[in-house]
Scaffold this motif. Structure first.
Motif: not given
Length: 90
Positions: A1, A6-7, A9
């Motif tokens: 991820i 992406c930073t 979820i």
């Protein structure tokens, strides 16, 4: 991820749900983790690991999504009438 850039979820609701709630939007208790999804310790492990990677964890919480197993005073045997405004009943 993290490799995708992406930073954060965003996970589905994790709170205690009814037995037929496959979507997790029929909460019974907003203070308990649904055992079908794991334990509080596992959720803490997930968030700790994510934070160590610089990733936020967002838990979906929708306060108006409750199971229909609750009754309102005066309407124990059926649903309470829905009212948009004081004199409008649907």
């Amino acid at each position: 991820i993290k490799g995708l850039g992406c930073t954060a979820i965003w996970i589905s609701p994790v709170f205690r749900n009814g037995p037929n709630s496959y979507h997790q939007y029929a909460m019974h208790d907003f203070t308990l983790i649904d055992p079908r999804l794991g334990t509080l310790e596992e959720l803490r492990d997930l968030t700790t690991a994510a934070h160590e990677l610089g990733i936020y964890v967002i838990i979906d919480v929708v306060m108006n999504h409750m199971d229909n197993a609750f009754a309102f005073e005066g309407h124990e045997q059926g649903s309470a009438p829905f009212k948009m405004h004081e004199d409008e009943e649907y």
